[in-house]
Design a protein around this motif. Sequence first.
Motif, PDB file in Angstrom:
ATOM      1  N   ASP A 176      32.882  -5.755  -0.487  1.00 45.38           N
ATOM      2  CA  ASP A 176      31.846  -4.719  -0.449  1.00 45.38           C
ATOM      3  C   ASP A 176      32.272  -3.482   0.338  1.00 45.38           C
ATOM      4  OD1 ASP A 176      29.882  -6.243  -1.874  1.00 45.38           O
ATOM      5  OD2 ASP A 176      29.641  -7.461  -0.076  1.00 45.38           O
ATOM      6  N   ALA A 177      33.549  -3.344   0.613  1.00 45.50           N
ATOM      7  CA  ALA A 177      34.031  -2.230   1.441  1.00 45.50           C
ATOM      8  C   ALA A 177      33.589  -0.884   0.880  1.00 45.50           C
ATOM      9  CB  ALA A 177      35.554  -2.273   1.513  1.00 45.50           C
ATOM     10  N   TYR A 178      33.361   0.054   1.791  1.00 47.26           N
ATOM     11  CA  TYR A 178      33.071   1.424   1.357  1.00 47.26           C
ATOM     12  C   TYR A 178      33.886   2.411   2.168  1.00 47.26           C
ATOM     13  CZ  TYR A 178      29.782   1.410   5.315  1.00 47.26           C
ATOM     14  OH  TYR A 178      29.216   1.310   6.556  1.00 47.26           O
ATOM     15  N   ARG A 222      36.925  -0.241  -4.470  1.00 46.74           N
ATOM     16  CA  ARG A 222      36.621  -1.534  -5.092  1.00 46.74           C
ATOM     17  C   ARG A 222      37.471  -1.862  -6.302  1.00 46.74           C
ATOM     18  NH1 ARG A 222      33.394   1.492  -2.316  1.00 46.74           N
ATOM     19  NH2 ARG A 222      32.997   2.554  -4.267  1.00 46.74           N
ATOM     20  N   ASP A 254      37.387  -6.932   2.310  1.00 49.11           N
ATOM     21  CA  ASP A 254      35.951  -7.043   2.064  1.00 49.11           C
ATOM     22  C   ASP A 254      35.604  -6.546   0.670  1.00 49.11           C
ATOM     23  OD1 ASP A 254      33.246  -7.011   2.076  1.00 49.11           O
ATOM     24  OD2 ASP A 254      33.027  -5.910   3.956  1.00 49.11           O
ATOM     25  N   ASN A 257      29.700  -2.362  -8.531  1.00 50.70           N
ATOM     26  CA  ASN A 257      30.793  -3.191  -8.017  1.00 50.70           C
ATOM     27  C   ASN A 257      31.022  -4.370  -8.964  1.00 50.70           C
ATOM     28  OD1 ASN A 257      32.837  -4.240  -6.479  1.00 50.70           O
ATOM     29  ND2 ASN A 257      31.610  -4.569  -4.635  1.00 50.70           N
ATOM     30  N   LYS A 283      33.035  -7.537  -8.196  1.00 55.01           N
ATOM     31  CA  LYS A 283      32.370  -8.580  -7.417  1.00 55.01           C
ATOM     32  C   LYS A 283      31.513  -9.454  -8.336  1.00 55.01           C
ATOM     33  CE  LYS A 283      29.038  -9.209  -3.656  1.00 55.01           C
ATOM     34  NZ  LYS A 283      28.186  -8.547  -2.653  1.00 55.01           N
ATOM     35  N   SER A 316      28.512  -4.328   4.186  1.00 57.46           N
ATOM     36  CA  SER A 316      29.856  -4.338   4.738  1.00 57.46           C
ATOM     37  C   SER A 316      29.877  -3.442   5.956  1.00 57.46           C
ATOM     38  CB  SER A 316      30.831  -3.810   3.670  1.00 57.46           C
ATOM     39  OG  SER A 316      32.038  -3.411   4.260  1.00 57.46           O
ATOM     40  N   ASP A 362      25.161 -11.154  -4.676  1.00 60.07           N
ATOM     41  CA  ASP A 362      25.759 -11.490  -3.384  1.00 60.07           C
ATOM     42  C   ASP A 362      25.631 -12.994  -3.139  1.00 60.07           C
ATOM     43  OD1 ASP A 362      27.041 -10.234  -1.048  1.00 60.07           O
ATOM     44  OD2 ASP A 362      25.363 -11.125   0.051  1.00 60.07           O
TER      45      ASP A 362
END
Lengths: 815, 262, 185
Positions: A676-678, A743, A674, A357, A360, A667, A334
């Motif tokens: 990190d969206a879920y 993702r 985003d 992820n 990312k 998130s 991150d």
Amino acid sequence: MTNHWIDIRNADVVLMMGANPAENHPVSFKYVLEAKDRGATLISVDPRFTRTSAKADIYAPLRSGTDIPFLGGMIRYILENNLYFDEYVRHYTNASFLVSDDFQMPGELDGLFSGYNAEKRNYDKASWSFQRNEDGTPKTDPSLQDPRCVFQLMKKHFSRYTPEVVSDITGTPQDQLLKVYEAYAATGKRDKVATILYAMGWTQHTVGTQNIRAMAMIQLLLGNVGMAGGGVNALRGESNVQGSTDYGLLFHILPGYLPTPNAGQPDLAAYIAAHTPKTNDPQSANWWGNRGKYITSLLRATYDQSLTAEEGFGYDLMPKLDLGQNGSWLMLFDRMHKGGIKGFFAWGQNPACSGSNAGKVREALAKLDWMVTANLFDNETASFWKGPGVDPSKIDTEVFFLPAAVSFEKEGSVTNSGRWAQWRYEAAKPLGNSRPDLEMINDLQFRVRRLYQAEGGAFPEPILKLSWNYGFKMPDGSIPHIDVHAVAKEINGYFLEDKEIAGKLYKKGDPVPGFALLQADGSTSSGNWLYCNSYADKGNLMARRGKNDPSGMGLYPEWAWCWPVNRRIIYNRAAVDMNGKPWDAKRPVVWWTGNGWAGDVPDGPWKPMSDAEGKKPFIMNADGVANLFAPGLNEGPFPEHYEALECPLDKNPLHSERINPTIRLFSAGAVGEDVDAYYSCDQRYPYVATTYRVTEHWQTGVMTRNTPWLLELQPSNFVELSVELGQEKGIKSGDWCVVSSGRGQVEAVAVVTRRFRPFKVQGMTIHQVGLPYHYGWHTPKAGDSANLLTPTVGDANTMIPETKAFMVNIEKKRG
Amino acid sequence: MARKAFLIDMSRCIACRSCQVACKQWNKLEPEATVNRGSYENPPQLTPQLYNQIQFIEQGQGDELRWLFMNQRCMHCGDAGCIKVCPSAGALYHTPEGMVAFNQDKCIECHYCVNGCPFDVPRYDRKKKVTKCHACVDRIANGLVPACVKACPTQTLRFGDRDALIAEAKAAGKTVYGESELKGLGAVYILEDAPQTYNLPAKPAIPASIFLWKDVIKPLGILGFWGAMGAALLHYVTFGPKKLDEYGRRHDDDLNPPEKGA
Amino acid sequence: MNLNRRGFLKVSGGAVGASVLGIGLKPAEAYAQPLAIQYARETTTICPYCSVGCGIIVHSRGNQVINTEGDPDHPINRGTLCPKGASVYQLRDNPARVTEPLYRGKGEREWRKVSWDWALDQIARRVKDTRDANFMEVNAKGQRVNRTDAIASVGSAALDNEECYLYQKFLRGLGVVYLEHQARI
């Protein structure tokens, strides 16, 4: 593992849950089948029928992410039916301890324990404490009847996990649930024992730590910890992941599980005070009371020995975390993604595929100024700048690839899951111009030091005062060929001055024979107290090849060396009664002879517990007993069911807290772009997914995808799904599919199989699919990493990412 | 020398396939490019570079689901169809241990052994010479067990004195496959179901046409073997009007075997 | 440890005398010939894959590895291996192994081979520059912290213990705290 691989054969019941040993540790199955040959019952609990399930006597499916209800139901079954090992529970656990009157549980607080702070997403744990006497020892009720004692609170807490409730959460049919409970709980007798083999199937969840806690509680209730054929056994995934953990390659621990210093501990005395538990119980060995000896000896091994006690022997030079700073994997990437990390080492690891992820992670790598990677083969991390959809001309990261020698092109030790440190040798010189990692590290360290010597720079002391004496030094201070034995001996440790201990004189320069002799005054060194004894007065014990097994229990005490002090089964003083007599005469581990212990190396030399000078068996806990009630964890002292961050249910069937209330959220949910969206209960991603490994590959596949004999066996990414889901989606075995999450997406060949079946949960049919995570774009036609799908979220205690339960969609690939 | 054999207990197999890989390692067999066809099974059948193969057999469903595994390989028959039909003495032969080995120098590339085998085992390599499991002749002649047996972590594969292994299996109450068929197989199996479930013939037999060859034509002393007449006749007798695939295998069925599940 | 002639092979007398033959004997010729591993050097190692810790024997002749198989004396695997352990031979006999240091500069499209000296000097320079520019002796609260948050490391469970120990010693010496590896994931 508390026990070791060969010991599996001693079990009456082998539960394989959160692990798939037939596929991921195939040679261990030699001992699983040997147990079966001796009459053991094999149980496989897994969302998917695996090669392990194929050999099990009982197979029970469960929906990914519901292990706590499954195990909570077992705890209830054991308690309601009085199947626990009474004597063990009373004397060796904190069952009798009285808990604070302020403590409240999820049954009373709609899913929360007392002390929750919703804003901070954490608990004030003040109420999760024991009632204590004036001398600090806990108040107890040996009859286990007091409603505030741990035993009664535990019984009350788990009374909610009835078979009906559990089955409706896990999707496990009730009859199978009860079959497992009955078989396993039958080992709560002194002459019956069961083992649990678990792995990433338990750790890679937002409730990972509590999954393992729940099972540890079962093992304690049944009196299976410390026993031959018992214990709590993590099947670790890599040849030396045990060793690399022991050596502190993690942000929060130094070698030997000593906590990383933080800014609130400005000097060595403050550090020792913060990390040295105290007890007034004369029967508690309180082993961590020795912390000061271990940290001091580590400092003496790390820094120039001219540093004095006033300088904390080098403690003052050490890096320190800010209070609350978390440098764990997800936080690291991150930070990198936000541009906070400029230089990066990926040493023998492929985060572009292994990181949850992974998309990312790949974006983050592009924000580095420079990256150094050491590996055998080119891979998705090293070559991220030319990965799919990446324009190399827009990537400014400089990348250095250091070619490493393979394991049999160098010499050193590795520690297996059973804690055996085994020495291995160089069979041939490194291929081409590749080099052993040890040589690379040695050379790089010298070159950095030389720059600081020549130019000065920011706070050069810790670099210039780092001790580095591992072989013949050239006039410029470089060591052309590092001596691995010198490193191993430094890890073991030396006496730095003549020292008389208990009437015996140790000379300056002598190796320290064992960690009980390490000192807090700076007179000894040890690079890792746990390995003190491995390379001492009797030479390199890790290289031993003795084949004797005097006990017949498979301990092989003269083969290699095992931490701590060659103890093959830890907590083994719990395998005997209060008088030192084995609970199970057929399978003795240690026993008191009247003037000493025989069998395995005992967990401490003290007399049995019935003697006033005796000690309680769980020596690493300040109270001397095992924790059925564990106030140290973040989400509660007892395990409670919370759904995975991404799950198919919009409500926790048990209460109003859908997800673990103490996990860190990266998130706000499904918002915009985003990274990190879920997505929970989102019709775009309706299927539960999990990731796993297969026999034929290993980790992200960098080694195995480059081993043609193995690639031949499993050539490409695949996704397993049930016949029912295949029919619903028009997908047949062999079809290429696209699996997508919030993702990313990956392509995979469909394996439509009856080994996955739909779950009936809360009146709904829930489908689950699964993918291995071994593949990556660098291998032609293999497909990309399943971790492109997995979320940025970790366990509330360990921050291990939740890659075993998340939501996806699957479609047949068009065209 | 007492006859040796493999004892293969499929109830112990975890389909790890170390047998496939250890064989390739010892015999330095080439890796092959494969594709996932919706199954773990790969390569899909024995090839010139794959001497033994694990088949994955999914059976039943729900609580009755079984996942059975089968180790397919040369059965090292006592009465070996391949040897019987082979026109070139010594190209295929029984070793002193009773295993069926081959000598490529003597192979005349006729492919007859392919039809002579009741188990569809012999393959032809790129040099167009016969190849198959030879029980690691070099190892067993030197007192070692075959590479697959050495590697097998669960003792699914064992190798040793044939009579003793069979006696041991029977003493343990097991039924064995291959004890007396074809004068006794050199690969004796313990199965958890009927042979057909494992894609094995219930009563393996050498194709009848072989007897014509063996008993009638071969005794003619290979008089006209190199003559066009003889060759054509032989080809028809052993193969019929069929063609061979890239592995020297008959096209009785599709190259891809029927779906057996993952 | 070299375990020549430790009874691993029981070679018949008739086979002695042809040790010059290497591997690659086709079974066609193999029967009458000595074993490919006869007179080879035997070195014990531990499998680099999972954590069971199986013993493997590496047979080599000179600097050439000719065979790898399970160590029959090892009490855990007793000579057996899984397919990964059985395939470690191909970790060396492998054209995909990277055998020279490589470098890729800013915006470049391909790797290029570089020398160890150059690569390590360049890395040392970057480590120093990044550390010097981002070193924190004290934090915002004025507490002594001696660290840099601008350099991170992941790995490695693939290293030997002695390598792990030195690796963390080196990195912590620099003040690195973003230090993680496979155990976290």
